[in-house]
Design a protein around this motif. Sequence first.
Motif, mmCIF file in Angstrom:
data_model
loop_
_atom_site.group_PDB
_atom_site.id
_atom_site.type_symbol
_atom_site.label_atom_id
_atom_site.label_comp_id
_atom_site.label_asym_id
_atom_site.label_seq_id
_atom_site.Cartn_x
_atom_site.Cartn_y
_atom_site.Cartn_z
ATOM 1 N N SER A 30 -45.626 6.855 -28.228
ATOM 2 C CA SER A 30 -45.991 7.973 -27.359
ATOM 3 C C SER A 30 -47.356 8.553 -27.731
ATOM 4 O O SER A 30 -47.971 9.255 -26.951
ATOM 5 C CB SER A 30 -44.930 9.067 -27.421
ATOM 6 O OG SER A 30 -44.818 9.567 -28.741
ATOM 7 N N THR A 69 -39.215 7.140 -13.570
ATOM 8 C CA THR A 69 -40.523 6.584 -13.921
ATOM 9 C C THR A 69 -40.856 6.688 -15.405
ATOM 10 O O THR A 69 -41.780 6.032 -15.865
ATOM 11 C CB THR A 69 -41.634 7.276 -13.109
ATOM 12 O OG1 THR A 69 -41.546 8.695 -13.330
ATOM 13 C CG2 THR A 69 -41.470 6.971 -11.623
ATOM 14 N N THR A 70 -40.119 7.504 -16.151
ATOM 15 C CA THR A 70 -40.361 7.602 -17.587
ATOM 16 C C THR A 70 -39.139 7.070 -18.334
ATOM 17 O O THR A 70 -38.036 7.013 -17.780
ATOM 18 C CB THR A 70 -40.616 9.059 -18.033
ATOM 19 O OG1 THR A 70 -39.405 9.814 -17.860
ATOM 20 C CG2 THR A 70 -41.753 9.695 -17.245
ATOM 21 N N THR A 71 -39.352 6.715 -19.587
ATOM 22 C CA THR A 71 -38.229 6.193 -20.370
ATOM 23 C C THR A 71 -37.156 7.264 -20.573
ATOM 24 O O THR A 71 -35.967 6.955 -20.570
ATOM 25 C CB THR A 71 -38.694 5.651 -21.731
ATOM 26 O OG1 THR A 71 -39.348 6.688 -22.448
ATOM 27 C CG2 THR A 71 -39.634 4.475 -21.548
#
Length: 182
Positions: A30, A69-71
């Motif tokens: 990240s 759309t994000t983990t």
Amino acid sequence: MTAELTAMWQTIHEWRNDLAALIPKSQRPSDGMPKGTTNKLQAPLNISPLSALIQLDQTALDWAPPHCTTTKQARTWLATNAHTRAHDLQPDDHELFETDTRTTYNLLLHHLPAAKAQTPETRAKAQTKELYAPTIKFLADTLTQLGHPTSPATLRKWKERGHITETHQGYSLTQALEKIGS
């Protein structure tokens, strides 16, 4: 079976931060591309937890719907909707989803401290390869050998009621044992 998948994704979602904590903050994905240390006295990056973290996140993105759309969104959605996802899949994709979930779950268990791991029974169950009987008769014989005498007629009734399912591999021994235990 699908309840077990949901429980595994809940655990994966809850414990992902514990896995990330094994990686120094400056080297987490990240924060950009992982970088090695310039301090010769500091241990080099342990690539194994980083690799597991990347695989965990990618698996979540692969199986979550496109609106995730994000983990974090993908993990959150799977933690509450893995059973829905499993029901929407074709048999081959369902098997792949189950395999990916078990692989991710076992990978997470492998990297977490022993104190964080679940009970030995739960861990062994997740790591055990699923066994299948090619026919109802074979399943009945196997259950009898395991100390659970069950007639083929009973197993056929369970199949009709959806308690056990037939896949291209045969009948799941785990499903039959779960039904006996319920």
